[in-house]
Design a protein around this motif. Sequence first.
Motif, mmCIF file in Angstrom:
data_model
loop_
_atom_site.group_PDB
_atom_site.id
_atom_site.type_symbol
_atom_site.label_atom_id
_atom_site.label_comp_id
_atom_site.label_asym_id
_atom_site.label_seq_id
_atom_site.Cartn_x
_atom_site.Cartn_y
_atom_site.Cartn_z
ATOM 1 N N TRP A 40 -99.232 44.549 87.180
ATOM 2 C CA TRP A 40 -100.231 44.878 88.592
ATOM 3 C C TRP A 40 -100.183 43.965 89.553
ATOM 4 O O TRP A 40 -100.132 44.058 90.859
ATOM 5 C CB TRP A 40 -101.624 44.863 87.579
ATOM 6 C CG TRP A 40 -102.703 45.765 88.620
ATOM 7 C CD1 TRP A 40 -103.701 44.832 89.376
ATOM 8 C CD2 TRP A 40 -103.001 47.213 89.393
ATOM 9 N NE1 TRP A 40 -104.144 45.442 89.994
ATOM 10 C CE2 TRP A 40 -104.045 46.826 89.967
ATOM 11 C CE3 TRP A 40 -101.976 48.371 88.955
ATOM 12 C CZ2 TRP A 40 -104.365 48.048 90.978
ATOM 13 C CZ3 TRP A 40 -101.990 49.378 90.041
ATOM 14 C CH2 TRP A 40 -103.292 48.967 90.258
ATOM 15 N N SER A 41 -99.907 43.110 88.468
ATOM 16 C CA SER A 41 -99.825 40.563 89.265
ATOM 17 C C SER A 41 -98.214 41.294 90.436
ATOM 18 O O SER A 41 -98.361 40.309 91.145
ATOM 19 C CB SER A 41 -99.923 40.218 88.362
ATOM 20 O OG SER A 41 -98.688 39.603 88.342
ATOM 21 N N GLY A 42 -97.681 41.895 89.897
ATOM 22 C CA GLY A 42 -96.352 41.863 90.926
ATOM 23 C C GLY A 42 -95.117 40.897 90.580
ATOM 24 O O GLY A 42 -94.266 40.900 91.116
ATOM 25 N N GLN A 43 -95.257 40.447 89.197
ATOM 26 C CA GLN A 43 -94.105 39.554 88.407
ATOM 27 C C GLN A 43 -94.180 39.794 87.221
ATOM 28 O O GLN A 43 -94.314 39.521 85.879
ATOM 29 C CB GLN A 43 -95.099 38.158 88.540
ATOM 30 C CG GLN A 43 -95.010 37.637 89.848
ATOM 31 C CD GLN A 43 -94.129 37.723 90.901
ATOM 32 O OE1 GLN A 43 -93.266 37.183 90.879
ATOM 33 N NE2 GLN A 43 -94.348 37.951 92.340
ATOM 34 N N PRO A 44 -93.402 41.174 86.783
ATOM 35 C CA PRO A 44 -93.558 41.653 85.847
ATOM 36 C C PRO A 44 -92.434 40.969 85.223
ATOM 37 O O PRO A 44 -91.283 40.394 85.962
ATOM 38 C CB PRO A 44 -92.902 43.099 85.771
ATOM 39 C CG PRO A 44 -92.462 43.330 86.614
ATOM 40 C CD PRO A 44 -93.426 42.012 87.971
ATOM 41 N N ASN A 45 -92.377 40.586 83.861
ATOM 42 C CA ASN A 45 -90.900 39.642 83.088
ATOM 43 C C ASN A 45 -89.905 40.773 82.669
ATOM 44 O O ASN A 45 -88.879 40.216 82.719
ATOM 45 C CB ASN A 45 -92.038 39.207 81.561
ATOM 46 C CG ASN A 45 -92.060 37.961 81.395
ATOM 47 O OD1 ASN A 45 -92.092 37.295 82.996
ATOM 48 N ND2 ASN A 45 -93.292 37.823 80.718
ATOM 49 N N THR A 46 -90.759 42.279 81.945
ATOM 50 C CA THR A 46 -89.579 43.075 81.818
ATOM 51 C C THR A 46 -90.024 44.366 82.345
ATOM 52 O O THR A 46 -91.199 44.637 82.364
ATOM 53 C CB THR A 46 -88.855 43.331 80.588
ATOM 54 O OG1 THR A 46 -90.351 43.430 80.189
ATOM 55 C CG2 THR A 46 -88.419 42.423 80.481
ATOM 56 N N VAL A 47 -89.218 45.246 82.692
ATOM 57 C CA VAL A 47 -89.899 47.036 82.771
ATOM 58 C C VAL A 47 -88.523 47.760 82.083
ATOM 59 O O VAL A 47 -87.294 47.407 82.919
ATOM 60 C CB VAL A 47 -89.756 46.873 84.321
ATOM 61 C CG1 VAL A 47 -90.204 48.401 84.540
ATOM 62 C CG2 VAL A 47 -90.805 46.514 84.611
#
Length: 107
Positions: A40-47
């Motif tokens: 949600w914050s725009g900084q995912p570690n992995t997707v």
Amino acid sequence: MKWNLRLAAANRGIWKASELKRMLAERGLVISAGKMSGLWSGQPNTVRLDELDVICAVLGCGVEDLLLPDADSVPAPTPASTERTLAVGQDHAVKPRARTGRSLPPR
């Protein structure tokens, strides 16, 4: 690449991460609070790709709506050098020798 989940969700009337998390869980994708915060914050570690499939299905969007190219973060190409690289400690370029015949079998 820029992660654009929040805007993609807002375009579909989803304004809270908890609402999206609930919708994802209904489709079988249970996400931890920490991972959801990163998404949600725009900084995912992995997707993962399977997660991306479910997110796109829930939002009714394509991957191109979630991942935006960021040309500023990609370094410009460096021009190819025409000079031959010398080996360390060498003052001349190394030239390969012509291969004549076969090598001998191991002893």
